[in-house]
Design a protein around this motif. Sequence first.
Motif, PDB file in Angstrom:
ATOM      1  N   GLY A 138       0.888  -1.328  -0.040  1.00 38.47           N
ATOM      2  CA  GLY A 138      -0.116  -0.020   0.034  1.00 38.47           C
ATOM      3  C   GLY A 138       0.706   1.214   0.138  1.00 38.47           C
ATOM      4  O   GLY A 138       1.819   1.221  -0.326  1.00 38.47           O
ATOM      5  N   HIS A 139       0.238   2.511   0.245  1.00 35.86           N
ATOM      6  CA  HIS A 139       0.679   3.720   0.650  1.00 35.86           C
ATOM      7  C   HIS A 139       0.851   4.288   1.954  1.00 35.86           C
ATOM      8  O   HIS A 139      -0.225   3.769   2.726  1.00 35.86           O
ATOM      9  N   PRO A 140       1.498   5.112   2.200  1.00 34.83           N
ATOM     10  CA  PRO A 140       2.776   5.885   1.328  1.00 34.83           C
ATOM     11  C   PRO A 140       4.007   5.103   1.120  1.00 34.83           C
ATOM     12  O   PRO A 140       3.976   3.887   1.912  1.00 34.83           O
ATOM     13  N   VAL A 141       4.707   5.447   0.408  1.00 35.32           N
ATOM     14  CA  VAL A 141       5.734   4.694   0.039  1.00 35.32           C
ATOM     15  C   VAL A 141       7.100   5.805   0.604  1.00 35.32           C
ATOM     16  O   VAL A 141       7.071   7.143   0.054  1.00 35.32           O
ATOM     17  N   GLY A 142       8.019   5.013   1.114  1.00 36.83           N
ATOM     18  CA  GLY A 142       9.119   6.116   1.754  1.00 36.83           C
ATOM     19  C   GLY A 142      10.367   5.749   0.979  1.00 36.83           C
ATOM     20  O   GLY A 142      10.734   4.600   0.742  1.00 36.83           O
ATOM     21  N   PHE A 143      11.014   6.981   0.625  1.00 33.21           N
ATOM     22  CA  PHE A 143      12.406   6.758   0.091  1.00 33.21           C
ATOM     23  C   PHE A 143      13.517   7.405   0.735  1.00 33.21           C
ATOM     24  O   PHE A 143      13.268   8.371   1.137  1.00 33.21           O
ATOM     25  N   ALA A 144      14.807   6.872   0.988  1.00 35.78           N
ATOM     26  CA  ALA A 144      15.863   7.558   1.523  1.00 35.78           C
ATOM     27  C   ALA A 144      16.493   8.428   0.919  1.00 35.78           C
ATOM     28  O   ALA A 144      15.863   8.644  -0.598  1.00 35.78           O
ATOM     29  N   ALA A 145      17.457   9.190   1.171  1.00 33.75           N
ATOM     30  CA  ALA A 145      17.890  10.430   0.587  1.00 33.75           C
ATOM     31  C   ALA A 145      18.777  10.050  -0.694  1.00 33.75           C
ATOM     32  O   ALA A 145      18.843  10.665  -1.555  1.00 33.75           O
ATOM     33  N   SER A 146      19.278   8.794  -0.517  1.00 31.33           N
ATOM     34  CA  SER A 146      19.845   8.323  -1.868  1.00 31.33           C
ATOM     35  C   SER A 146      19.247   8.369  -3.058  1.00 31.33           C
ATOM     36  O   SER A 146      19.953   8.144  -4.228  1.00 31.33           O
ATOM     37  N   TRP A 147      18.040   8.404  -3.151  1.00 36.98           N
ATOM     38  CA  TRP A 147      16.954   8.153  -4.098  1.00 36.98           C
ATOM     39  C   TRP A 147      16.692   9.638  -4.655  1.00 36.98           C
ATOM     40  O   TRP A 147      15.804   9.823  -5.889  1.00 36.98           O
ATOM     41  N   CYS A 148      17.249  10.652  -4.155  1.00 39.69           N
ATOM     42  CA  CYS A 148      16.985  12.131  -4.613  1.00 39.69           C
ATOM     43  C   CYS A 148      16.970  12.389  -6.326  1.00 39.69           C
ATOM     44  O   CYS A 148      16.125  12.764  -6.788  1.00 39.69           O
ATOM     45  N   GLU A 149      18.116  12.043  -6.800  1.00 35.61           N
ATOM     46  CA  GLU A 149      18.390  12.118  -8.268  1.00 35.61           C
ATOM     47  C   GLU A 149      17.334  11.300  -9.059  1.00 35.61           C
ATOM     48  O   GLU A 149      16.957  11.729  -9.921  1.00 35.61           O
ATOM     49  N   ALA A 150      17.255  10.085  -8.683  1.00 34.38           N
ATOM     50  CA  ALA A 150      16.566   9.292  -9.312  1.00 34.38           C
ATOM     51  C   ALA A 150      14.809   9.752  -9.401  1.00 34.38           C
ATOM     52  O   ALA A 150      14.071   9.496 -10.313  1.00 34.38           O
ATOM     53  N   LEU A 151      14.378  10.281  -8.065  1.00 32.60           N
ATOM     54  CA  LEU A 151      13.152  10.889  -8.024  1.00 32.60           C
ATOM     55  C   LEU A 151      13.118  12.122  -8.628  1.00 32.60           C
ATOM     56  O   LEU A 151      11.952  12.436  -9.467  1.00 32.60           O
ATOM     57  N   ARG A 152      14.132  12.944  -8.875  1.00 31.10           N
ATOM     58  CA  ARG A 152      13.742  14.151  -9.355  1.00 31.10           C
ATOM     59  C   ARG A 152      13.988  14.187 -11.073  1.00 31.10           C
ATOM     60  O   ARG A 152      13.499  14.996 -11.795  1.00 31.10           O
TER      61      ARG A 152
END
Length: 200
Positions: A138-152
């Motif tokens: 389900g949601h929400p989904v959490g992402f660590a800071a290391s995913w910043c560029e991939a998310l951007r």
Amino acid sequence: MRRVTAPVGILLAAGRGTRFGGHKLLHPLPDGTPLGVASARALCAALDRVVAVVRADDAELAAALRAAGCETVVCSRAEEGMGASLACGVDATSDAAGWVIALADMPFIQPATIAAVTAALAQGASIAAPVLDGGRRGHPVGFAASWCEALRALSGDRGARELLHGHRDELRLVPTVDPGCVADVDSPGDLAGACARSSP
């Protein structure tokens, strides 16, 4: 770049909700709370900072979300889809220690579920999400800071699904009995069904 010490909540509220047949996120729940505001309040109850991503032409919703405790960010690329909105939210908070990403059309998620996902990130999870009764993610989904560029770099309408599918080995599932984590509202019928399931 100096990172803040806590994850930031991102509420994706830039969709048009065309299948609902009206302004979905301002539609009142049975207690009178606008649907999108209920989603915002749950996120704000679990996180110190929440940023809602909205369209430029949705001032009424933006004002309601600010009143609920959110900061708002206008996404000029909102028509491209959820991926572009998510990228906009992360870009505006790129110094965060991670992100807990929620959909504004999921008003029944419990703050405890959001807090559990946030705690998983604090404990070192790369990606975290609730799983209902050992089955459906389900949601929400959490992402660590290391995913910043991939998310951007996201675009289109798939949000972060491709990242999740491509990195399942990094996903920590957080067990929950909260049915709200899988109850999204696309139509009035969805809303009626979700309200019935969430009633005591």
